[in-house]
Enzyme design. Sequence first.
Site, PDB file in Angstrom:
ATOM      1  N   GLN A  78       0.820  -1.370   0.104  1.00  0.00           N
ATOM      2  CA  GLN A  78       0.057   0.395   0.266  1.00  0.00           C
ATOM      3  C   GLN A  78       0.591   1.186   0.232  1.00  0.00           C
ATOM      4  O   GLN A  78       1.537   1.494   1.153  1.00  0.00           O
ATOM      5  CB  GLN A  78      -1.254  -0.147   1.388  1.00  0.00           C
ATOM      6  CG  GLN A  78      -2.006   1.025   1.088  1.00  0.00           C
ATOM      7  CD  GLN A  78      -2.654   1.342   2.457  1.00  0.00           C
ATOM      8  OE1 GLN A  78      -3.094   0.384   3.195  1.00  0.00           O
ATOM      9  NE2 GLN A  78      -3.982   2.048   1.993  1.00  0.00           N
ATOM     10  N   PHE A  79       1.241   1.646  -1.119  1.00  0.00           N
ATOM     11  CA  PHE A  79       1.765   2.727  -1.300  1.00  0.00           C
ATOM     12  C   PHE A  79       1.703   4.211  -0.430  1.00  0.00           C
ATOM     13  O   PHE A  79       1.625   5.273   0.057  1.00  0.00           O
ATOM     14  CB  PHE A  79       2.352   3.304  -2.980  1.00  0.00           C
ATOM     15  CG  PHE A  79       1.285   3.961  -3.517  1.00  0.00           C
ATOM     16  CD1 PHE A  79       1.377   5.531  -3.936  1.00  0.00           C
ATOM     17  CD2 PHE A  79       0.200   3.222  -4.218  1.00  0.00           C
ATOM     18  CE1 PHE A  79       0.181   6.178  -4.478  1.00  0.00           C
ATOM     19  CE2 PHE A  79      -0.802   4.397  -5.158  1.00  0.00           C
ATOM     20  CZ  PHE A  79      -0.660   5.535  -4.906  1.00  0.00           C
ATOM     21  N   THR A  80      -0.209   4.457  -0.830  1.00  0.00           N
ATOM     22  CA  THR A  80      -0.328   5.284   0.447  1.00  0.00           C
ATOM     23  C   THR A  80      -0.155   5.292   1.626  1.00  0.00           C
ATOM     24  O   THR A  80      -0.084   6.702   2.103  1.00  0.00           O
ATOM     25  CB  THR A  80      -2.358   5.665   0.143  1.00  0.00           C
ATOM     26  OG1 THR A  80      -2.482   4.246   1.186  1.00  0.00           O
ATOM     27  CG2 THR A  80      -2.496   5.610  -1.261  1.00  0.00           C
TER      28      THR A  80
END
Length: 149
Positions: A78-80
Site C-alpha cells: 500500500q504505497f498510500t
Amino acid sequence: MKALIQRVTAATVSIGGEVVGKIGQGLVVFVGVAGGDMEKDVDYLVQKTAGLRIFADEEGKFNLSALDIKGELLLVSQFTLMADTKKGRRPSFTGAAPPEQAEKLFELFVEQARSTGLQVETGRFQEYMQVEIHNDGPVTVMLDSRDKF
C-alpha cells in the site's frame, strides 16, 4: 518503510471479485515502501511484526505475538502509507519508492515473513484490491522502520 498492522479474527483480499488471499486469526499488514528503503528496513519490520505482542494472554494483557498464537498474516502492498499531507488537501506520494524498488522490497518482506513459520497470504502488487477486515478489538498499530534507524 511503514507497516500498518491490524489485529483480525479474519480477513480477505479480492481482485475483481476473486479472493486472492484469506486468513483467519492473525494480522493484516499494509506495507508501504519509501524511497531509500533497503533490506535492513524489511528485516526490522518483519521481525517487529511477527514478534509484536498485541494478542491477549489468559489475563487479557497484550503479552502474545502472532508467533505465540500461530496466527496468520495477510500482507498487502500500500504505497498510500507514504502520503505526505503537509501542504494542501491533495496527498503527495513523492516519498514512495518507485514501483520496481517497492515491488522488490515487498516481495522480500513476503519471503522473510514466510521464513518465520507463519502462514502468509498476500494481495497482488499494483492491483486495485478490496480488503475485508474483521478488526479484533479494534487493534491497529503503525510501525515505521525509520523509528529504528
